[in-house]
Scaffold this motif. Structure first.
Motif, PDB file in Angstrom:
ATOM      1  N   ASP A   1       0.842  -1.207   0.000  1.00 50.24           N
ATOM      2  CA  ASP A   1       0.000   0.000   0.000  1.00 50.24           C
ATOM      3  C   ASP A   1       0.878   1.258   0.000  1.00 50.24           C
ATOM      4  N   PRO A   2       0.568   2.243  -0.872  1.00 52.41           N
ATOM      5  CA  PRO A   2       1.411   3.441  -0.939  1.00 52.41           C
ATOM      6  C   PRO A   2       1.421   4.268   0.345  1.00 52.41           C
ATOM      7  N   VAL A   3       0.296   4.303   1.075  1.00 45.93           N
ATOM      8  CA  VAL A   3       0.277   5.072   2.337  1.00 45.93           C
ATOM      9  C   VAL A   3       1.199   4.402   3.355  1.00 45.93           C
ATOM     10  N   VAL A   4       1.102   3.085   3.439  1.00 48.38           N
ATOM     11  CA  VAL A   4       1.973   2.336   4.367  1.00 48.38           C
ATOM     12  C   VAL A   4       3.437   2.549   3.966  1.00 48.38           C
ATOM     13  N   ALA A   5       3.690   2.463   2.668  1.00 49.75           N
ATOM     14  CA  ALA A   5       5.074   2.624   2.178  1.00 49.75           C
ATOM     15  C   ALA A   5       5.599   4.014   2.513  1.00 49.75           C
ATOM     16  N   SER A   6       4.739   5.025   2.388  1.00 50.55           N
ATOM     17  CA  SER A   6       5.195   6.392   2.651  1.00 50.55           C
ATOM     18  C   SER A   6       5.492   6.597   4.143  1.00 50.55           C
ATOM     19  N   VAL A   7       4.625   6.065   5.016  1.00 55.58           N
ATOM     20  CA  VAL A   7       4.902   6.167   6.468  1.00 55.58           C
ATOM     21  C   VAL A   7       6.212   5.437   6.782  1.00 55.58           C
ATOM     22  N   ALA A   8       6.396   4.265   6.168  1.00 55.67           N
ATOM     23  CA  ALA A   8       7.606   3.473   6.434  1.00 55.67           C
ATOM     24  C   ALA A   8       8.849   4.227   5.981  1.00 55.67           C
ATOM     25  N   ALA A   9       8.784   4.829   4.796  1.00 51.46           N
ATOM     26  CA  ALA A   9       9.958   5.554   4.275  1.00 51.46           C
ATOM     27  C   ALA A   9      10.296   6.728   5.196  1.00 51.46           C
ATOM     28  N   GLY A  10       9.258   7.422   5.700  1.00 52.43           N
ATOM     29  CA  GLY A  10       9.480   8.564   6.590  1.00 52.43           C
ATOM     30  C   GLY A  10      10.172   8.170   7.881  1.00 52.43           C
TER      31      GLY A  10
ATOM     32  N   GLY B   1      12.039   5.289   8.172  1.00 51.93           N
ATOM     33  CA  GLY B   1      13.203   4.428   7.913  1.00 51.93           C
ATOM     34  C   GLY B   1      13.002   3.007   8.409  1.00 51.93           C
ATOM     35  N   VAL B   2      11.743   2.525   8.348  1.00 50.83           N
ATOM     36  CA  VAL B   2      11.450   1.139   8.743  1.00 50.83           C
ATOM     37  C   VAL B   2      10.726   0.462   7.575  1.00 50.83           C
ATOM     38  N   THR B   3      10.323  -0.805   7.758  1.00 50.28           N
ATOM     39  CA  THR B   3       9.667  -1.508   6.651  1.00 50.28           C
ATOM     40  C   THR B   3       8.136  -1.354   6.753  1.00 50.28           C
ATOM     41  N   PRO B   4       7.437  -1.577   5.631  1.00 47.80           N
ATOM     42  CA  PRO B   4       5.962  -1.535   5.698  1.00 47.80           C
ATOM     43  C   PRO B   4       5.394  -2.514   6.732  1.00 47.80           C
ATOM     44  N   ALA B   5       5.982  -3.696   6.838  1.00 44.97           N
ATOM     45  CA  ALA B   5       5.458  -4.672   7.815  1.00 44.97           C
ATOM     46  C   ALA B   5       5.611  -4.123   9.235  1.00 44.97           C
ATOM     47  N   GLN B   6       6.742  -3.482   9.513  1.00 42.75           N
ATOM     48  CA  GLN B   6       6.938  -2.921  10.853  1.00 42.75           C
ATOM     49  C   GLN B   6       5.901  -1.834  11.147  1.00 42.75           C
ATOM     50  N   VAL B   7       5.602  -1.014  10.135  1.00 37.94           N
ATOM     51  CA  VAL B   7       4.594   0.046  10.332  1.00 37.94           C
ATOM     52  C   VAL B   7       3.242  -0.569  10.673  1.00 37.94           C
ATOM     53  N   VAL B   8       2.848  -1.607   9.928  1.00 41.15           N
ATOM     54  CA  VAL B   8       1.518  -2.196  10.151  1.00 41.15           C
ATOM     55  C   VAL B   8       1.475  -2.882  11.527  1.00 41.15           C
ATOM     56  N   ILE B   9       2.529  -3.563  11.888  1.00 41.04           N
ATOM     57  CA  ILE B   9       2.548  -4.233  13.204  1.00 41.04           C
ATOM     58  C   ILE B   9       2.485  -3.191  14.318  1.00 41.04           C
ATOM     59  N   ARG B  10       3.199  -2.105  14.130  1.00 43.45           N
ATOM     60  CA  ARG B  10       3.195  -1.022  15.127  1.00 43.45           C
ATOM     61  C   ARG B  10       1.787  -0.401  15.249  1.00 43.45           C
ATOM     62  N   TRP B  11       1.091  -0.290  14.135  1.00 47.60           N
ATOM     63  CA  TRP B  11      -0.290   0.238  14.150  1.00 47.60           C
ATOM     64  C   TRP B  11      -1.168  -0.620  15.071  1.00 47.60           C
ATOM     65  N   HIS B  12      -1.033  -1.942  14.968  1.00 49.65           N
ATOM     66  CA  HIS B  12      -1.812  -2.828  15.856  1.00 49.65           C
ATOM     67  C   HIS B  12      -1.433  -2.594  17.320  1.00 49.65           C
ATOM     68  N   LEU B  13      -0.131  -2.542  17.577  1.00 47.08           N
ATOM     69  CA  LEU B  13       0.320  -2.405  18.971  1.00 47.08           C
ATOM     70  C   LEU B  13      -0.201  -1.100  19.562  1.00 47.08           C
TER      71      LEU B  13
END
Ligand SMILES: NC(=O)C1=CN([C@@H]2O[C@H](COP(=O)(O)OP(=O)(O)OC[C@H]3O[C@@H](n4cnc5c(N)ncnc54)[C@H](OP(=O)(O)O)[C@@H]3O)[C@@H](O)[C@H]2O)C=CC1
Ligand SMILES: O=C(O)C(=O)[C@@H](O)[C@H](O)C(=O)CO
Length: 288
Positions: free
Chosen positions: A208-217, A219-231
């Motif tokens: 997902d481009p939104v996930v990718a953009s948050v991840a790039a900002g 410096g982490v991976t898209p999977a880390q962003v999504v897992i962090r969202w759950h936490l």
């Protein structure tokens, strides 16, 4: 973060002598076959996971059990969840399959046992009877907490009104494409912990481009962003991967946070998209 400091959420069940707290990050094992499970769970434990999610349906409990037995991690530092399979709701079948799960897992006490699917429109299924058998299993002292999976609000109401016992957990499909806000709010009112299955949307969110953009900002991976969202939503999250590198990356989510703007952008991805089955669709076949 050391595995000893991983965040936990306290569950309804338990006693003052045995406070039951579930690690917020776990390792999912759906589609990890019987022979692969031992290696995958061994690697997951090495990567720092202390919570393993399996099910009778997955056919891999024995492999999970071998990995647990071979590990030198003390039992009290591990959390194991399994689930009652759909054909096993009748009392005798539930009790027999429960014993088989315990044997396969090689455990004296399981941390959490869930009713896998409500099967609310299936012939011969009575949710309240199934839940009463789960309560019997809880009262045996061989499981620390019982819960449900894929239950909708009316299923929760039915079992709680009939028995007075709330499930400790409802494990449901949940990710930024399916945020399940009304059900999460109901859980919060009832004191039920929400667990997110298919937390990465079975991989779809990672493109997902939104996930990718948050991840790039960050410096982490898209999977880390999504897992962090759950936490950060206070959910229990159980991503699955068989890749040792991905396992380690998915568990390395403690050194960054999502700010309010990032959380709002991810929340706004909700589109009611299910990657797995709707609870009404999973039913036992009618005889004949
Ligand atoms: N109660 C229920 O009814 C259900 C419970 N569950 C539970 O939830 C767990 C998680 O759900 P699941 O359906 O497995 O789906 P997930 O949302 O965890 O996604 C898993 C998929 O994402 C891939 N993946 C994982 N991490 C990464 C990464 N860092 N980069 C790229 N790809 C990645 C995996 O591939 P690969 O393995 O090749 O890395 C796999 O294809 C299950 O394993 C199971 O324990 C799931 C469904 C229903
Ligand atoms: O993994 C599980 O626990 C399941 O029950 C599901 O994968 C389920 O079979 C499904 O959602 C199929 O699409």
């Amino acid at each position: 973060m050391s595995p000893h400091d991983l965040p936990t959420l306290r569950l309804l069940h338990g006693t003052s002598q045995d406070v039951v707290s579930i690690p917020q990050l776990g390792f999912g094992t759906y589609k990890i076959g019987p022979s692969e499970a031992e290696r995958a769970v061994t690697r997951a434990l090495e990567a720092g996971y202390r919570h393993i999610d399996t099910a009778q349906m997955y056919g891999n409990e024995a492999g999970v059990g071998r990995a647990l037995a071979a590990s030198s991690i003390p039992r009290e530092q591990l959390w194991v969840t399994s689930k009652l399979d759909n054909p096993n709701h009748a009392r005798e079948d539930a009790l027999t399959s429960w014993e088989a799960s315990m044997e396969a897992l090689g455990l004296e006490v399981l941390d959490l046992f869930l009713v896998h699917w409500p099967l609310a429109h299936s012939p011969g299924i009575d949710l309240v009877d199934t839940w009463r058998t789960m309560i019997e299993i809880l009262e045996s002292g061989r499981v620390r907490a019982i819960g449900v999976s894929n239950f909708q609000a009316e299923h929760l109401r039915t079992i709680i009104e009939a028995t007075g016992v709330s499930p400790a957990v409802n494990q449901i499909e949940l990710h930024p494409y399916l945020t399940q806000r009304p059900l999460r709010e109901r859980h919060a009112e009832l004191g039920v912990i929400t667990q997110s299955w298919s937390p990465l949307g079975r991989g779809r969110l990672l493109k997902d481009p939104v996930v990718a953009s948050v991840a790039a900002g960050l410096g982490v991976t898209p999977a880390q962003v999504v897992i962090r969202w759950h936490l950060e939503h206070g959910l229990v999250v159980i991503p699955k991967t068989v890749d040792p590198h991905r396992m380690a990356v998915n568990a390395d989510v403690w050194s960054f946070e999502l700010d309010a703007a990032a959380m709002a952008a991810l929340d706004a991805l909700d589109r009611g998209l299910r990657t797995g089955s709707h609870p009404d669709r999973v039913q036992l076949p009618h005889p004949g």
